[in-house]
Scaffold this motif. Structure first.
Motif, PDB file in Angstrom:
ATOM      1  N   MET A   1       0.819  -1.212   0.089  1.00 27.75           N
ATOM      2  CA  MET A   1       0.371   0.174  -0.282  1.00 27.75           C
ATOM      3  C   MET A   1       0.685   1.476  -0.107  1.00 27.75           C
ATOM      4  SD  MET A   1      -3.361   0.583   2.955  1.00 27.75           S
ATOM      5  CE  MET A   1      -3.952   2.163   2.923  1.00 27.75           C
ATOM      6  N   ALA A   2       0.847   1.734  -0.598  1.00 27.70           N
ATOM      7  CA  ALA A   2       1.685   3.463  -0.873  1.00 27.70           C
ATOM      8  C   ALA A   2       0.781   5.045  -0.279  1.00 27.70           C
ATOM      9  CB  ALA A   2       1.092   4.141  -2.557  1.00 27.70           C
ATOM     10  N   PRO A   3       1.949   5.174   0.830  1.00 26.62           N
ATOM     11  CA  PRO A   3       2.038   6.074   1.832  1.00 26.62           C
ATOM     12  C   PRO A   3       1.432   6.866   1.011  1.00 26.62           C
ATOM     13  CG  PRO A   3       4.499   6.158   1.294  1.00 26.62           C
ATOM     14  CD  PRO A   3       3.681   4.901   0.370  1.00 26.62           C
ATOM     15  N   LYS A   4       0.318   7.583   1.843  1.00 27.29           N
ATOM     16  CA  LYS A   4      -0.004   8.750   2.152  1.00 27.29           C
ATOM     17  C   LYS A   4       0.326  10.631   1.031  1.00 27.29           C
ATOM     18  CE  LYS A   4      -5.262   7.996   4.639  1.00 27.29           C
ATOM     19  NZ  LYS A   4      -5.491   8.300   5.733  1.00 27.29           N
ATOM     20  N   PRO A   5       0.070  11.064   0.221  1.00 26.00           N
ATOM     21  CA  PRO A   5       0.788  12.270   0.198  1.00 26.00           C
ATOM     22  C   PRO A   5       0.826  12.708   1.374  1.00 26.00           C
ATOM     23  CG  PRO A   5      -0.758  12.507  -1.301  1.00 26.00           C
ATOM     24  CD  PRO A   5      -0.830  11.125  -0.843  1.00 26.00           C
ATOM     25  N   GLU A   6       1.987  13.221   1.816  1.00 28.44           N
ATOM     26  CA  GLU A   6       1.363  14.726   3.395  1.00 28.44           C
ATOM     27  C   GLU A   6       0.817  15.262   2.983  1.00 28.44           C
ATOM     28  OE1 GLU A   6       4.910  16.590   6.010  1.00 28.44           O
ATOM     29  OE2 GLU A   6       5.495  15.022   5.347  1.00 28.44           O
ATOM     30  N   PHE A  30       0.209  10.288  14.195  1.00 21.99           N
ATOM     31  CA  PHE A  30       0.692  12.188  13.237  1.00 21.99           C
ATOM     32  C   PHE A  30       1.063  11.876  11.958  1.00 21.99           C
ATOM     33  CE2 PHE A  30      -1.589  13.229  17.302  1.00 21.99           C
ATOM     34  CZ  PHE A  30      -3.132  13.168  17.104  1.00 21.99           C
ATOM     35  N   ASN A  31       1.010  12.468  11.077  1.00 23.10           N
ATOM     36  CA  ASN A  31       1.765  12.722   9.702  1.00 23.10           C
ATOM     37  C   ASN A  31       3.113  13.736   9.268  1.00 23.10           C
ATOM     38  OD1 ASN A  31       0.753  10.319   8.390  1.00 23.10           O
ATOM     39  ND2 ASN A  31      -0.548  10.821   7.703  1.00 23.10           N
ATOM     40  N   ALA A  32       3.528  13.563  10.996  1.00 23.40           N
ATOM     41  CA  ALA A  32       4.338  14.905  10.803  1.00 23.40           C
ATOM     42  C   ALA A  32       4.961  14.346  11.826  1.00 23.40           C
ATOM     43  CB  ALA A  32       3.553  16.307  11.061  1.00 23.40           C
ATOM     44  N   PRO A  33       6.891  15.417  11.510  1.00 26.43           N
ATOM     45  CA  PRO A  33       7.877  14.582  12.512  1.00 26.43           C
ATOM     46  C   PRO A  33       7.310  15.564  14.286  1.00 26.43           C
ATOM     47  CG  PRO A  33       9.379  16.203  10.851  1.00 26.43           C
ATOM     48  CD  PRO A  33       6.856  16.004  10.652  1.00 26.43           C
ATOM     49  N   ALA A  34       7.880  15.019  15.431  1.00 28.80           N
ATOM     50  CA  ALA A  34       8.100  14.900  16.341  1.00 28.80           C
ATOM     51  C   ALA A  34       7.913  16.493  16.846  1.00 28.80           C
ATOM     52  CB  ALA A  34       8.288  13.876  17.815  1.00 28.80           C
ATOM     53  N   ASP A 121       9.954   7.180  10.583  1.00 28.67           N
ATOM     54  CA  ASP A 121       9.783   7.519   9.290  1.00 28.67           C
ATOM     55  C   ASP A 121       9.129   8.807   8.743  1.00 28.67           C
ATOM     56  OD1 ASP A 121      11.122   4.510   8.260  1.00 28.67           O
ATOM     57  OD2 ASP A 121       8.949   3.739   9.353  1.00 28.67           O
ATOM     58  N   GLY A 122       9.296   9.571   9.949  1.00 32.03           N
ATOM     59  CA  GLY A 122       8.943  11.384   9.425  1.00 32.03           C
ATOM     60  C   GLY A 122       7.188  11.612  10.113  1.00 32.03           C
ATOM     61  N   ALA A 123       7.021  10.119  10.555  1.00 32.87           N
ATOM     62  CA  ALA A 123       5.197  10.225  10.802  1.00 32.87           C
ATOM     63  C   ALA A 123       5.660  10.436  12.593  1.00 32.87           C
ATOM     64  CB  ALA A 123       4.440   9.538  10.989  1.00 32.87           C
ATOM     65  N   THR A 124       4.988  10.798  13.413  1.00 29.72           N
ATOM     66  CA  THR A 124       4.458  10.755  14.707  1.00 29.72           C
ATOM     67  C   THR A 124       3.498   9.928  15.725  1.00 29.72           C
ATOM     68  OG1 THR A 124       5.779  12.550  14.800  1.00 29.72           O
ATOM     69  CG2 THR A 124       5.004  11.851  17.453  1.00 29.72           C
TER      70      THR A 124
END
Length: 191
Positions: A1-6, A30-34, A121-124
């Motif tokens: 499954m491809a990751p969602k665009p940010e 959350f699709n954002a860094p910590a 991986d860039g998500a929190t």
């Protein structure tokens, strides 16, 4: 499954579990860094933009935060035509971009709240623990406020997406440490 665009709205699920007679645990990705997510929790100007569930007839009248160990926070709300209610406490532990622990001192039976931020991986992956002093206090609190976290966390997702699209990032002004003392009039409602 491809990751969602940010920039796409997220459909990340918020889970709420009663893990013991004393503890509620709420989790969400959350699709954002910590550091970005941490900033939205520790900067009053950002926090007041997402904390109150829009579906509830509530206004955040003021929000003061000084996210340093031993310092405190104070949130004042109004619901409908009723008077205002304040929630306040002090910070017990603050580890930038990783963990915040605070008291809920508005009652003698308030829980200790711990929020952890684990970047992958860039998500929190965010975990919120509320530990109550007894089973009775958790029973009395119920899970309704914790269940509102799904809506609240959805609002946080929206803030993160808006700020990312505008090229500004919550927490970016504080990448060298804990944000400075942050206070202010909440200005506006979430009606």
């Amino acid at each position: 499954m491809a990751p969602k665009p940010e920039s796409a709205p997220t459909s990340n699920e918020t889970t709420v579990q009663r893990t013991s007679d004393f503890e509620l645990v709420v989790t969400r990705l959350f699709n954002a860094p910590a550091d970005i997510v941490f900033g939205a929790w520790t900067d009053a100007e950002l926090f007041k933009q997402w904390w109150v569930p829009k579906s509830m007839n509530m206004s955040l009248l003021s929000c003061e935060m000084d996210a340093r160990v031993g310092s405190g926070y104070r949130l004042e709300f109004r619901s409908g035509d009723s008077g205002s209610v304040a929630f306040f406490g002090r910070y017990l532990e603050v580890i930038p971009y990783a963990k915040v622990v605070w008291t809920n001192d508005e009652s003698a039976d308030g829980p200790i709240t711990t929020v952890t931020f684990e970047e992958r991986d860039g998500a929190t992956h965010l975990t919120l623990h509320e530990r109550y002093p007894s089973r009775d206090t958790l029973d009395a609190a119920g899970t309704s406020s914790a269940e509102a976290m799904g809506e609240i966390f959805g609002q946080l997702d929206e803030l993160l997406i808006r700020r990312s699209a505008n090229g500004s990032h919550p927490g970016s002004e504080s990448r060298t440490g804990v944000p400075p003392k942050s206070t202010g009039d909440a200005g506006g409602t979430n009606d």
